[in-house]
Design a protein around this motif. Structure first.
Motif, PDB file in Angstrom:
ATOM      1  N   LEU A   1       0.841  -1.201   0.000  1.00 23.00           N
ATOM      2  CA  LEU A   1       0.000   0.000   0.000  1.00 23.00           C
ATOM      3  C   LEU A   1       0.875   1.249   0.000  1.00 23.00           C
ATOM      4  O   LEU A   1       1.854   1.345   0.741  1.00 23.00           O
ATOM      5  N   SER A   2       0.514   2.206  -0.810  1.00 24.46           N
ATOM      6  CA  SER A   2       1.331   3.407  -0.967  1.00 24.46           C
ATOM      7  C   SER A   2       1.228   4.314   0.261  1.00 24.46           C
ATOM      8  O   SER A   2       0.334   4.174   1.105  1.00 24.46           O
ATOM      9  N   TYR A   3       2.128   5.255   0.306  1.00 25.07           N
ATOM     10  CA  TYR A   3       2.113   6.270   1.366  1.00 25.07           C
ATOM     11  C   TYR A   3       0.781   7.007   1.396  1.00 25.07           C
ATOM     12  O   TYR A   3       0.215   7.244   2.471  1.00 25.07           O
ATOM     13  N   TRP A   4       0.274   7.383   0.239  1.00 25.75           N
ATOM     14  CA  TRP A   4      -0.963   8.167   0.181  1.00 25.75           C
ATOM     15  C   TRP A   4      -2.148   7.364   0.688  1.00 25.75           C
ATOM     16  O   TRP A   4      -3.047   7.912   1.348  1.00 25.75           O
ATOM     17  N   THR A   5      -2.168   6.069   0.395  1.00 23.31           N
ATOM     18  CA  THR A   5      -3.239   5.216   0.917  1.00 23.31           C
ATOM     19  C   THR A   5      -3.156   5.117   2.429  1.00 23.31           C
ATOM     20  O   THR A   5      -4.168   5.247   3.131  1.00 23.31           O
ATOM     21  N   MET A   6      -1.942   4.908   2.949  1.00 26.30           N
ATOM     22  CA  MET A   6      -1.780   4.753   4.392  1.00 26.30           C
ATOM     23  C   MET A   6      -2.001   6.061   5.135  1.00 26.30           C
ATOM     24  O   MET A   6      -2.307   6.051   6.340  1.00 26.30           O
ATOM     25  N   LEU A   7      -1.865   7.184   4.463  1.00 25.51           N
ATOM     26  CA  LEU A   7      -2.143   8.465   5.102  1.00 25.51           C
ATOM     27  C   LEU A   7      -3.622   8.558   5.499  1.00 25.51           C
ATOM     28  O   LEU A   7      -3.981   9.297   6.432  1.00 25.51           O
ATOM     29  N   LEU A   8      -4.463   7.795   4.794  1.00 27.08           N
ATOM     30  CA  LEU A   8      -5.882   7.717   5.134  1.00 27.08           C
ATOM     31  C   LEU A   8      -6.200   6.484   5.974  1.00 27.08           C
ATOM     32  O   LEU A   8      -6.915   6.564   6.973  1.00 27.08           O
ATOM     33  N   VAL A   9      -5.646   5.340   5.569  1.00 25.76           N
ATOM     34  CA  VAL A   9      -5.974   4.080   6.229  1.00 25.76           C
ATOM     35  C   VAL A   9      -5.348   3.999   7.621  1.00 25.76           C
ATOM     36  O   VAL A   9      -5.989   3.538   8.576  1.00 25.76           O
ATOM     37  N   GLY A  10      -4.091   4.436   7.763  1.00 24.89           N
ATOM     38  CA  GLY A  10      -3.396   4.348   9.050  1.00 24.89           C
ATOM     39  C   GLY A  10      -4.153   5.017  10.187  1.00 24.89           C
ATOM     40  O   GLY A  10      -4.417   4.393  11.216  1.00 24.89           O
ATOM     41  N   PRO A  11      -4.522   6.308  10.056  1.00 27.81           N
ATOM     42  CA  PRO A  11      -5.292   6.954  11.130  1.00 27.81           C
ATOM     43  C   PRO A  11      -6.631   6.278  11.406  1.00 27.81           C
ATOM     44  O   PRO A  11      -7.069   6.225  12.564  1.00 27.81           O
ATOM     45  N   LEU A  12      -7.278   5.735  10.361  1.00 22.02           N
ATOM     46  CA  LEU A  12      -8.549   5.038  10.580  1.00 22.02           C
ATOM     47  C   LEU A  12      -8.355   3.778  11.420  1.00 22.02           C
ATOM     48  O   LEU A  12      -9.107   3.527  12.370  1.00 22.02           O
TER      49      LEU A  12
END
Length: 294
Positions: free
Chosen positions: A66-77
Protein backbone atom coordinates in the motif's frame (compact mmCIF):
# COMPACT_ATOMS: atom_id res chain seq x y z
CA UNK A 1 25.44 36.49 4.01
CA UNK A 2 25.51 36.01 7.78
CA UNK A 3 23.13 36.76 10.66
CA UNK A 4 24.83 37.21 14.07
CA UNK A 5 27.84 35.40 12.63
CA UNK A 6 25.75 32.43 11.42
CA UNK A 7 25.55 31.71 7.65
CA UNK A 8 22.06 32.41 6.31
CA UNK A 9 21.72 28.93 4.81
CA UNK A 10 22.56 27.26 8.15
CA UNK A 11 20.13 29.56 9.97
CA UNK A 12 17.27 28.86 7.56
CA UNK A 13 17.96 25.12 7.59
CA UNK A 14 17.64 25.01 11.37
CA UNK A 15 14.51 27.17 11.25
CA UNK A 16 12.98 24.75 8.76
CA UNK A 17 13.91 21.79 10.94
CA UNK A 18 12.41 23.58 13.93
CA UNK A 19 9.22 24.29 11.98
CA UNK A 20 8.96 20.62 10.97
CA UNK A 21 9.45 19.51 14.57
CA UNK A 22 6.97 22.16 15.65
CA UNK A 23 4.44 20.75 13.20
CA UNK A 24 4.72 17.35 14.87
CA UNK A 25 4.49 18.95 18.32
CA UNK A 26 1.38 20.84 17.20
CA UNK A 27 -0.32 17.74 15.76
CA UNK A 28 0.39 15.59 18.80
CA UNK A 29 -0.42 18.25 21.38
CA UNK A 30 -3.63 19.01 19.46
CA UNK A 31 -4.75 15.40 19.89
CA UNK A 32 -3.89 15.53 23.59
CA UNK A 33 -5.74 18.83 23.99
CA UNK A 34 -8.85 17.48 22.23
CA UNK A 35 -8.92 14.40 24.46
CA UNK A 36 -8.23 16.28 27.69
CA UNK A 37 -10.36 19.31 26.89
CA UNK A 38 -13.44 17.32 25.85
CA UNK A 39 -13.01 14.05 27.79
CA UNK A 40 -10.91 15.20 30.76
CA UNK A 41 -8.46 12.31 30.27
CA UNK A 42 -4.66 12.63 30.33
CA UNK A 43 -3.83 10.29 27.47
CA UNK A 44 -0.26 9.12 28.13
CA UNK A 45 -0.70 6.47 25.40
CA UNK A 46 -0.57 9.20 22.75
CA UNK A 47 3.09 8.54 21.97
CA UNK A 48 2.48 4.82 21.48
CA UNK A 49 -0.46 5.58 19.17
CA UNK A 50 1.74 7.97 17.19
CA UNK A 51 4.23 5.11 16.84
CA UNK A 52 1.43 2.78 15.70
CA UNK A 53 0.55 5.28 12.97
CA UNK A 54 4.13 5.21 11.67
CA UNK A 55 4.25 1.42 11.84
CA UNK A 56 0.91 1.16 10.03
CA UNK A 57 2.49 2.99 7.07
CA UNK A 58 5.55 0.70 7.14
CA UNK A 59 3.47 -2.49 7.52
CA UNK A 60 1.07 -1.39 4.77
CA UNK A 61 3.95 -0.90 2.34
CA UNK A 62 6.06 -3.91 3.38
CA UNK A 63 3.36 -6.58 3.62
CA UNK A 64 0.53 -5.28 1.47
CA UNK A 65 2.20 -2.94 -1.04
CA UNK A 66 0.00 0.00 0.00
CA UNK A 67 1.33 3.41 -0.97
CA UNK A 68 2.11 6.27 1.37
CA UNK A 69 -0.96 8.17 0.18
CA UNK A 70 -3.24 5.22 0.92
CA UNK A 71 -1.78 4.75 4.39
CA UNK A 72 -2.14 8.47 5.10
CA UNK A 73 -5.88 7.72 5.13
CA UNK A 74 -5.97 4.08 6.23
CA UNK A 75 -3.40 4.35 9.05
CA UNK A 76 -5.29 6.95 11.13
CA UNK A 77 -8.55 5.04 10.58
CA UNK A 78 -7.08 1.75 11.82
CA UNK A 79 -5.38 3.30 14.84
CA UNK A 80 -8.49 5.39 15.52
CA UNK A 81 -10.56 2.18 15.66
CA UNK A 82 -8.02 0.76 18.11
CA UNK A 83 -8.50 3.89 20.21
CA UNK A 84 -12.28 3.44 20.11
CA UNK A 85 -11.85 -0.10 21.47
CA UNK A 86 -9.70 1.28 24.31
CA UNK A 87 -12.30 3.93 25.13
CA UNK A 88 -15.28 1.57 25.07
CA UNK A 89 -13.64 -1.24 27.06
CA UNK A 90 -11.48 0.67 29.59
CA UNK A 91 -11.41 4.46 29.59
CA UNK A 92 -15.13 5.10 29.86
CA UNK A 93 -15.16 3.69 33.38
CA UNK A 94 -12.66 6.30 34.59
CA UNK A 95 -14.25 9.58 33.46
CA UNK A 96 -15.67 10.42 36.90
CA UNK A 97 -12.51 9.40 38.77
CA UNK A 98 -9.33 11.33 39.50
CA UNK A 99 -7.06 12.12 36.50
CA UNK A 100 -4.39 9.86 38.01
CA UNK A 101 -6.40 6.72 37.13
CA UNK A 102 -6.59 7.62 33.44
CA UNK A 103 -2.91 8.52 33.42
CA UNK A 104 -1.93 5.16 34.98
CA UNK A 105 -4.18 3.21 32.60
CA UNK A 106 -2.86 4.89 29.47
CA UNK A 107 0.71 4.54 30.74
CA UNK A 108 0.09 0.80 31.11
CA UNK A 109 -1.33 0.68 27.57
CA UNK A 110 1.83 2.43 26.35
CA UNK A 111 4.06 -0.21 27.95
CA UNK A 112 2.02 -3.06 26.46
CA UNK A 113 1.88 -1.60 22.94
CA UNK A 114 5.58 -0.74 22.88
CA UNK A 115 6.44 -4.16 24.31
CA UNK A 116 4.51 -5.95 21.55
CA UNK A 117 6.15 -3.96 18.75
CA UNK A 118 9.58 -4.22 20.34
CA UNK A 119 9.33 -8.00 20.63
CA UNK A 120 8.34 -8.32 16.95
CA UNK A 121 10.46 -5.63 15.26
CA UNK A 122 13.26 -4.91 17.74
CA UNK A 123 14.47 -1.41 18.57
CA UNK A 124 16.83 -0.63 15.68
CA UNK A 125 14.14 0.99 13.53
CA UNK A 126 12.77 0.37 10.05
CA UNK A 127 13.41 2.65 7.03
CA UNK A 128 10.49 4.15 5.11
CA UNK A 129 11.15 5.95 1.83
CA UNK A 130 9.82 9.36 0.88
CA UNK A 131 7.09 9.01 -1.77
CA UNK A 132 8.29 9.75 -5.31
CA UNK A 133 5.96 12.73 -5.72
CA UNK A 134 7.59 14.47 -2.76
CA UNK A 135 11.21 13.49 -3.29
CA UNK A 136 13.91 16.01 -4.09
CA UNK A 137 14.19 19.65 -3.08
CA UNK A 138 13.30 23.11 -4.33
CA UNK A 139 15.97 25.79 -4.73
CA UNK A 140 14.83 28.95 -2.95
CA UNK A 141 18.00 30.83 -3.79
CA UNK A 142 19.29 31.09 -0.23
CA UNK A 143 18.68 27.40 0.63
CA UNK A 144 17.44 24.07 -0.70
CA UNK A 145 13.96 23.26 0.65
CA UNK A 146 13.27 19.50 0.87
CA UNK A 147 9.86 18.94 -0.70
CA UNK A 148 8.77 16.36 1.85
CA UNK A 149 9.50 18.61 4.82
CA UNK A 150 7.51 21.40 3.19
CA UNK A 151 4.62 18.94 2.72
CA UNK A 152 4.79 17.96 6.41
CA UNK A 153 4.42 21.58 7.47
CA UNK A 154 1.52 22.29 5.08
CA UNK A 155 -0.36 19.07 5.91
CA UNK A 156 0.07 19.55 9.68
CA UNK A 157 -1.06 23.16 9.66
CA UNK A 158 -4.07 22.33 7.50
CA UNK A 159 -5.25 19.50 9.78
CA UNK A 160 -4.59 21.53 12.93
CA UNK A 161 -6.52 24.60 11.91
CA UNK A 162 -9.41 22.65 10.33
CA UNK A 163 -9.74 20.75 13.64
CA UNK A 164 -9.67 24.00 15.61
CA UNK A 165 -12.33 25.54 13.34
CA UNK A 166 -14.66 22.53 13.63
CA UNK A 167 -14.43 22.35 17.41
CA UNK A 168 -14.55 26.07 18.14
CA UNK A 169 -16.68 27.52 15.34
CA UNK A 170 -19.27 24.92 14.26
CA UNK A 171 -22.44 23.44 15.73
CA UNK A 172 -20.78 20.02 16.00
CA UNK A 173 -18.07 21.54 18.16
CA UNK A 174 -20.69 23.23 20.32
CA UNK A 175 -22.39 19.85 20.85
CA UNK A 176 -19.06 18.31 21.84
CA UNK A 177 -18.29 21.01 24.39
CA UNK A 178 -21.81 20.98 25.78
CA UNK A 179 -21.81 17.17 25.97
CA UNK A 180 -18.78 17.18 28.25
CA UNK A 181 -20.12 19.93 30.51
CA UNK A 182 -23.74 18.83 30.83
CA UNK A 183 -24.31 15.43 29.16
CA UNK A 184 -27.84 14.90 30.52
CA UNK A 185 -29.08 18.18 29.08
CA UNK A 186 -27.55 17.41 25.68
CA UNK A 187 -29.04 13.89 25.70
CA UNK A 188 -32.44 15.48 26.29
CA UNK A 189 -32.11 16.98 22.79
CA UNK A 190 -31.74 13.48 21.32
CA UNK A 191 -27.94 13.47 20.96
CA UNK A 192 -26.09 10.25 21.74
CA UNK A 193 -23.44 11.65 24.10
CA UNK A 194 -21.61 8.34 24.84
CA UNK A 195 -21.16 7.75 21.09
CA UNK A 196 -19.99 11.32 20.63
CA UNK A 197 -17.40 10.88 23.40
CA UNK A 198 -16.19 7.61 21.89
CA UNK A 199 -15.77 9.17 18.45
CA UNK A 200 -13.97 12.16 19.99
CA UNK A 201 -11.39 9.89 21.59
CA UNK A 202 -11.03 7.98 18.33
CA UNK A 203 -10.48 11.25 16.47
CA UNK A 204 -7.82 12.40 18.93
CA UNK A 205 -6.04 9.08 18.50
CA UNK A 206 -6.33 9.33 14.71
CA UNK A 207 -4.58 12.72 14.86
CA UNK A 208 -1.63 11.06 16.60
CA UNK A 209 -1.58 8.29 13.98
CA UNK A 210 -1.71 10.85 11.15
CA UNK A 211 1.34 12.54 12.64
CA UNK A 212 3.01 9.13 12.82
CA UNK A 213 2.43 8.45 9.12
CA UNK A 214 3.83 11.89 8.29
CA UNK A 215 6.89 11.15 10.45
CA UNK A 216 7.62 7.72 8.94
CA UNK A 217 9.73 9.00 5.99
CA UNK A 218 11.52 11.57 8.19
CA UNK A 219 12.82 9.32 10.98
CA UNK A 220 13.41 5.60 11.49
CA UNK A 221 10.16 3.81 12.33
CA UNK A 222 10.89 2.41 15.79
CA UNK A 223 8.82 1.14 18.76
CA UNK A 224 10.49 3.80 20.92
CA UNK A 225 9.82 6.80 18.65
CA UNK A 226 6.72 7.76 20.63
CA UNK A 227 8.27 7.53 24.08
CA UNK A 228 11.14 9.76 22.92
CA UNK A 229 8.65 12.49 21.97
CA UNK A 230 5.72 12.30 24.36
CA UNK A 231 7.38 14.08 27.31
CA UNK A 232 8.19 17.09 25.11
CA UNK A 233 4.62 17.08 23.76
CA UNK A 234 3.19 17.07 27.29
CA UNK A 235 5.41 20.06 28.06
CA UNK A 236 3.99 21.81 24.98
CA UNK A 237 0.43 21.14 26.17
CA UNK A 238 1.21 22.46 29.66
CA UNK A 239 2.78 25.64 28.23
CA UNK A 240 -0.17 26.24 25.90
CA UNK A 241 -2.73 25.45 28.59
CA UNK A 242 -4.30 22.06 29.30
CA UNK A 243 -7.29 21.61 27.03
CA UNK A 244 -6.63 24.73 24.93
CA UNK A 245 -6.76 23.62 21.29
CA UNK A 246 -5.50 26.85 19.71
CA UNK A 247 -2.91 27.15 22.48
CA UNK A 248 -1.54 23.69 21.70
CA UNK A 249 -1.21 24.46 17.98
CA UNK A 250 0.48 27.83 18.36
CA UNK A 251 2.72 26.72 21.23
CA UNK A 252 3.83 23.59 19.38
CA UNK A 253 4.86 25.59 16.32
CA UNK A 254 6.57 28.31 18.37
CA UNK A 255 8.53 25.87 20.53
CA UNK A 256 9.69 23.95 17.49
CA UNK A 257 11.11 27.18 16.04
CA UNK A 258 12.67 28.15 19.39
CA UNK A 259 14.27 24.71 19.59
CA UNK A 260 15.66 25.14 16.07
CA UNK A 261 17.14 28.56 16.87
CA UNK A 262 18.66 27.18 20.06
CA UNK A 263 20.50 24.55 17.99
CA UNK A 264 22.10 27.40 16.05
CA UNK A 265 23.16 29.66 18.90
CA UNK A 266 23.59 27.28 21.85
CA UNK A 267 23.29 23.61 20.79
CA UNK A 268 23.90 22.29 24.31
CA UNK A 269 20.54 23.70 25.46
CA UNK A 270 18.44 22.45 22.52
CA UNK A 271 17.28 19.33 24.39
CA UNK A 272 16.15 21.28 27.45
CA UNK A 273 14.94 24.62 26.12
CA UNK A 274 11.30 23.44 25.99
CA UNK A 275 11.38 22.54 29.68
CA UNK A 276 13.09 25.82 30.56
CA UNK A 277 10.29 27.69 28.78
CA UNK A 278 7.73 25.52 30.61
CA UNK A 279 9.23 26.38 34.00
CA UNK A 280 9.23 30.11 33.21
CA UNK A 281 5.64 30.07 31.92
CA UNK A 282 4.32 28.12 34.92
CA UNK A 283 5.95 30.56 37.33
CA UNK A 284 4.28 33.49 35.58
CA UNK A 285 1.01 31.87 34.49
CA UNK A 286 0.28 28.49 36.13
CA UNK A 287 -2.68 27.77 33.79
CA UNK A 288 -0.48 28.10 30.69
CA UNK A 289 -0.38 30.80 28.03
CA UNK A 290 -3.89 30.11 26.69
CA UNK A 291 -5.35 28.19 29.63
CA UNK A 292 -8.13 29.43 31.88
CA UNK A 293 -7.67 29.90 35.60
CA UNK A 294 -10.07 27.79 37.65
Amino acid sequence: MEIFGIPLQAMMSQLLLGLVNGSFYAMLSLGLAVIFGLLNVINFAHGALYMMGAFSAWIGLTYFGLSYWTMLLVGPLVVGLFGIVIEKTMLRWLYKLDHLYGLLLTFGITLMVEGVFRSIYGVSGQPYSVPDALSGATDLGFMMLPNYRAWVVVASLTVCFVTWFVIEKTRLGAYLRAGTENPKLVEAFGINVPLMVTLTYGFGVALAAFAGVLAAPVIQVSPLMGSNLIIVVFAVVVIGGMGSILGSILTGLALGIIEGLTRVFYPEASATVVFIVMAIVLMIRPAGLFGKEK
